[in-house]
Design an enzyme around this catalytic site. Structure first.
Site, PDB file in Angstrom:
ATOM      1  N   CYS A 159       1.171  -1.233   0.208  1.00 40.46           N
ATOM      2  CA  CYS A 159       0.066   0.232   0.091  1.00 40.46           C
ATOM      3  C   CYS A 159       0.823   1.346   0.306  1.00 40.46           C
ATOM      4  O   CYS A 159       0.115   2.379  -0.264  1.00 40.46           O
ATOM      5  CB  CYS A 159      -0.731  -0.003   0.933  1.00 40.46           C
TER       6      CYS A 159
ATOM      7  N   ASN B 183     -10.006  -0.388  -0.305  1.00 43.61           N
ATOM      8  CA  ASN B 183      -8.589  -0.479  -0.476  1.00 43.61           C
ATOM      9  C   ASN B 183      -7.854  -0.833  -1.662  1.00 43.61           C
ATOM     10  O   ASN B 183      -8.381  -2.007  -1.608  1.00 43.61           O
ATOM     11  CB  ASN B 183      -8.160  -1.186   1.395  1.00 43.61           C
TER      12      ASN B 183
ATOM     13  N   HIS C 299      -3.503   6.589   2.772  1.00 46.76           N
ATOM     14  CA  HIS C 299      -3.520   5.393   2.173  1.00 46.76           C
ATOM     15  C   HIS C 299      -5.004   5.551   2.817  1.00 46.76           C
ATOM     16  O   HIS C 299      -5.550   5.377   3.990  1.00 46.76           O
ATOM     17  CB  HIS C 299      -3.119   4.790   2.893  1.00 46.76           C
TER      18      HIS C 299
END
Ligand code: UT7
Length: 336
Positions: free
Chosen positions: A116, A287, A257
């Protein structure tokens, strides 16, 4: 000779058409729309079509970023892709495939793996290449077909992830005002088992065991990752702001994020950020790993919220474990 800085010239993203809603997931695993919204803030996520691969998503995001940059594809001298769901394990790199799809030839291209944190890691690499004078216009892209490594019978992970891509053009400038102000990226492999895809790789080459035990799917220690994410991200953003003598109230766009609304809220609250400063897309995309930050930047650019010269604070955390933050102005043209 005047000093060279790396400036963020443009943004582009691609969101696949197909939507996987919480009510769809209710039919697949033992979960509820209410639980998912309360614990994660996610309402839906987009999934790539079966025949749509990571480089397809990436190339579409790159084409948009390029068209909005004022830089021609012939001027691009480095193509970097961050992904943990590459077209191939492990060659050719997805960056090479994307370059080919864009018609960018005879230019250095490679992938990085930072889960990520991938997009902010890419920014650090682009910055280093540009400030050293080695490259002038770097095309960076975070692209994930995360659905390809998700076990849709595992309620701990399948509710979280989505597919997508986001890209940017980073260019050399001598105007300090346009340059990336600061960037901090770090990692700690001691926590490698918090987020792991056990196969395929040299630890678990493809075998019947891999298939039988589903080792090709992502595994996550969710609650442990959650707690460490809040702690690490809060510390990281506080440090980068203090180091650069910037007050959190002076950041128009905090772009974290997008893993879980509760993580974003906890970090935002610790920084005393107002709601309008914090960019949120987790409700509609889930996500998307390395694509999450550039997809969020693209959202505020397309809606006219991101203006030329405005400060962005990026902040991310992911498998590795890796984490990174960046402080930079948007130095491209505004949309509205
Ligand atoms: O992007 C990289 C970084 N990733 C992250 O930052 C993700 C971090 N983790 C998270 O977002 C959260 O930990 C989750 C959303 C994954 C889980 O939320 P949580 O509040 O940490 O829940 P938990 O894992 O502690 O589980 C609480 C309960 C458990 O049941 P019991 O043991 O209390 O009976 C789970 O089995 O919730 C249960 N549970 C679910 N229930 C309904 C777990 N997943 C689900 C589900 N639906 N999908």
């Amino acid at each position: 000779m005047s000093k060279i800085y790396a400036s963020f010239k443009s943004i582009g993203a691609y969101v696949p058409e197909r939507i996987l809603s919480n009510s769809d997931l209710e039919k697949m695993v033992d979960t509820t729309d209410e639980w998912i919204i309360k614990r994660t803030g996610i309402k839906e996520r987009h999934l790539a079509a079966e025949d749509e691969v990571t480089s397809d998503l990436g190339a579409k995001a790159c084409a948009l970023a390029l068209s909005r940059s004022g830089v021609s594809k012939e001027e691009i001298d480095l193509v970097l892709c961050a992904t943990v769901t590459p077209d191939y394990f492990n060659m050719p790199s997805t960056a090479c495939v994307i370059s080919d799809k864009l018609g960018i030839r005879d230019v250095q291209a490679f992938d990085i793996s930072a889960a990520c944190s991938g997009f902010v890691y890419l920014l650090s690499v682009a910055k280093a290449f540009i400030e050293s004078g080695m490259k002038k216009n770097v095309l960076i892209v975070g692209a994930e077909k995360f659905s390809s490594i998700v076990d849709y019978t595992d309620r701990n992970t399948c509710i979280l992830f989505g597919d997508g891509a986001g890209a940017a053009v980073i260019s050399a400038t001598t105007d300090k005002e346009e340059g990336i102000i600061d960037l901090h990226a770090s990692a700690d492999g001691a926590y490698a088992d918090f987020l792991v895809t056990p196969a395929p790789g040299t630890v678990n080459p493809v075998s019947q065991k891999v298939i039988d035990q589903g080792l090709n799917f992502v595994q996550m220690k969710g609650n442990e990752t959650f707690k460490l994410a809040v702690k690490t991200l809060t510390k990281d953003v506080k440090e980068i702001l203090a180091k650069n003598k910037i007050n959190s109230n002076d950041i128009p766009h905090f772009i974290p994020h997008q893993a879980n609304y509760r993580i974003i809220k906890a970090v935002g609250d610790a920084l005393k950020m107002k709601e309008e400063q914090v960019v949120l897309t987790v409700d509609k995309y889930g996500n998307t790993s390395a694509a999450s930050i550039p997809m969020a930047i693209n959202d505020i650019w397309e809606s006219g919220r991101l203006q030329t010269g405005e400060l962005m604070l990026l902040d991310t955390f992911g498998g590795g474990l890796t984490w990174a933050s960046a402080l930079l102005p948007f130095s491209g043209k505004a949309n509205k």
